[in-house]
Scaffold this active site. Sequence first.
Site, PDB file in Angstrom:
ATOM      1  N   HIS A 138       0.673  -1.322  -0.114  1.00  0.00           N
ATOM      2  CA  HIS A 138      -0.031  -0.110  -0.002  1.00  0.00           C
ATOM      3  C   HIS A 138       0.882   1.249  -0.075  1.00  0.00           C
ATOM      4  CE1 HIS A 138      -3.042   2.635   0.872  1.00  0.00           C
ATOM      5  NE2 HIS A 138      -4.187   1.746   0.769  1.00  0.00           N
ATOM      6  N   HIS A 139       0.400   2.351  -0.713  1.00  0.00           N
ATOM      7  CA  HIS A 139       1.190   3.363  -0.951  1.00  0.00           C
ATOM      8  C   HIS A 139       1.481   4.395   0.428  1.00  0.00           C
ATOM      9  CE1 HIS A 139       3.252   6.390  -3.099  1.00  0.00           C
ATOM     10  NE2 HIS A 139       2.830   6.000  -4.195  1.00  0.00           N
ATOM     11  N   ALA A 140       0.348   4.115   1.368  1.00  0.00           N
ATOM     12  CA  ALA A 140       0.682   4.629   2.897  1.00  0.00           C
ATOM     13  C   ALA A 140       1.679   3.878   3.628  1.00  0.00           C
ATOM     14  CB  ALA A 140      -1.017   4.109   3.493  1.00  0.00           C
ATOM     15  N   ASN A 315       5.535   8.233   3.599  1.00  0.00           N
ATOM     16  CA  ASN A 315       5.858   9.074   2.369  1.00  0.00           C
ATOM     17  C   ASN A 315       6.286  10.500   2.536  1.00  0.00           C
ATOM     18  OD1 ASN A 315       4.454   7.652  -0.070  1.00  0.00           O
ATOM     19  ND2 ASN A 315       3.005   7.050   1.869  1.00  0.00           N
TER      20      ASN A 315
END
Length: 494
Positions: A138-140, A315
Amino acid sequence: MQQHLDRLSSVDAGFLAQEGPTTHMHIGGIVLLDGPPPQLDEFLAHVRSRLHLVPRYRQKIAHAPLETGLPLWIDDPSFNLEYHVRHSALPTPGDEQTLLRIAARIFSQPLDRAKPLWELWLIEGLGDGGFALVQKTHHAVVDGISGVDLATVLFDLSPEGTDAGAPQPWVPHPEPSRAELLARGLQGAARRVAEVATESVSQVAHPQELLGRAREVAGGVGEVAMTAIRAPSPTPFNVKPGPHRRIAVVRAELAEFKAIKTALGGTVNDVVLAVVAGGLAHFFRERGWRTDGVELRACVPVSLRSPDQRGALGNELTVMMAPLPIDVPDAVGRLQRVREVMDGLKESKQALGAKTLANLQDFAPPTIFAQASRLNFSSRMYNLLVTNVPGPQVPLYVLGRCMRAIFPVPFLAGDRSLAIAIMSYDGGMDFGLLGDYDVMHDLDVVAEGIEGALGELLAITRRRARVESRKAKRRTTSSGAGGRSSAQTKPRAR
């Protein structure tokens, strides 16, 4: 350091907020490796031996009650490695298209929010005797730059491997109660206010610096606002995607991009954007769409990490809006247009403005934040994501097997059914294209266009190199002939 009860940043939480049944906010890659595949037990033991280096991979999401703050990372007491590491095989003959179809199905499925947000698939049966790893995270959890560093957890710099140290027995924290989550959410919000207040007090001692910074931020926010006002041209792929995906890949060499930028000007990233623009122009023509007057815009993520932050999870990203001039008919003209606009963006404060707006979201209650974060994916901002990730330029190994190539896989969000990711590795420069299964039924046409656009720029570069070589030879010959003539000329006897 990744801790139990860490609070997500606004950027991380934004990726969670924008995920839906058809917009899966995971990213990853398809890794091709030489040699026979390892046994599943051997591979599981290898992953288990490195997990202590990435604690976030044994943590899941928890939400603070009563909208008291952004979500938190907590240890998952029921973590099961065998759930996250999957095993599959290609049917005979094990060709690449079959691998891409299986990878597309993997990326069509959302990650389970009740568990740590990642999967790793070991896929054997490739026709050339090798095997593949398909990673989905997941990008999180991870951004593009950090993700490259994360690969060193499982990959080594030599076939012999690296001693990762003896992992300590993992003892998860107990799941926090509702009252503990409420308290932690309030503490996080208060801490963020205190950090801003402390920064403000320190700036009072240097009012000129404060005023200068304020002017920069205001200018940056203004540039972001103007970008939103000047919406890019609509396209048939700027529609909400369905749940299913297609994947296509393009192989290239980093040296080719460097040769083009040396001969024609710009940066490697400028050449990447020009090649993508050429590929999209070909796609438009093949579908019978006009390109005259069409102004496309790409969202290009920019890492804000300092060198000493490389390898940290989470991020630290902002974005810039880059041109994709498909209306320019010739390849060199497209590159020149990209170069001119990108040079201007580098002098602008657009990235600073985007970061400032993202930071303001730290203070928003989760419901408002979810609405505000949609602005980051608004179709008024850009047509598609184009992300270029620099990877290691040395061979990497897993359990003694050499990694041949990696094709990155981006995500689809908002009203977009196409995204393109590029990653360099050990001299290669490989493209991963992700499209909605129905809208982008001819995704391979975009890949063909990218190959053609790169080939066109390479042909121009080589022609110019031959012309320059001939000119240099003529100059050398002329200089040599002149030298011999003067040396052989003698005064005649009188």
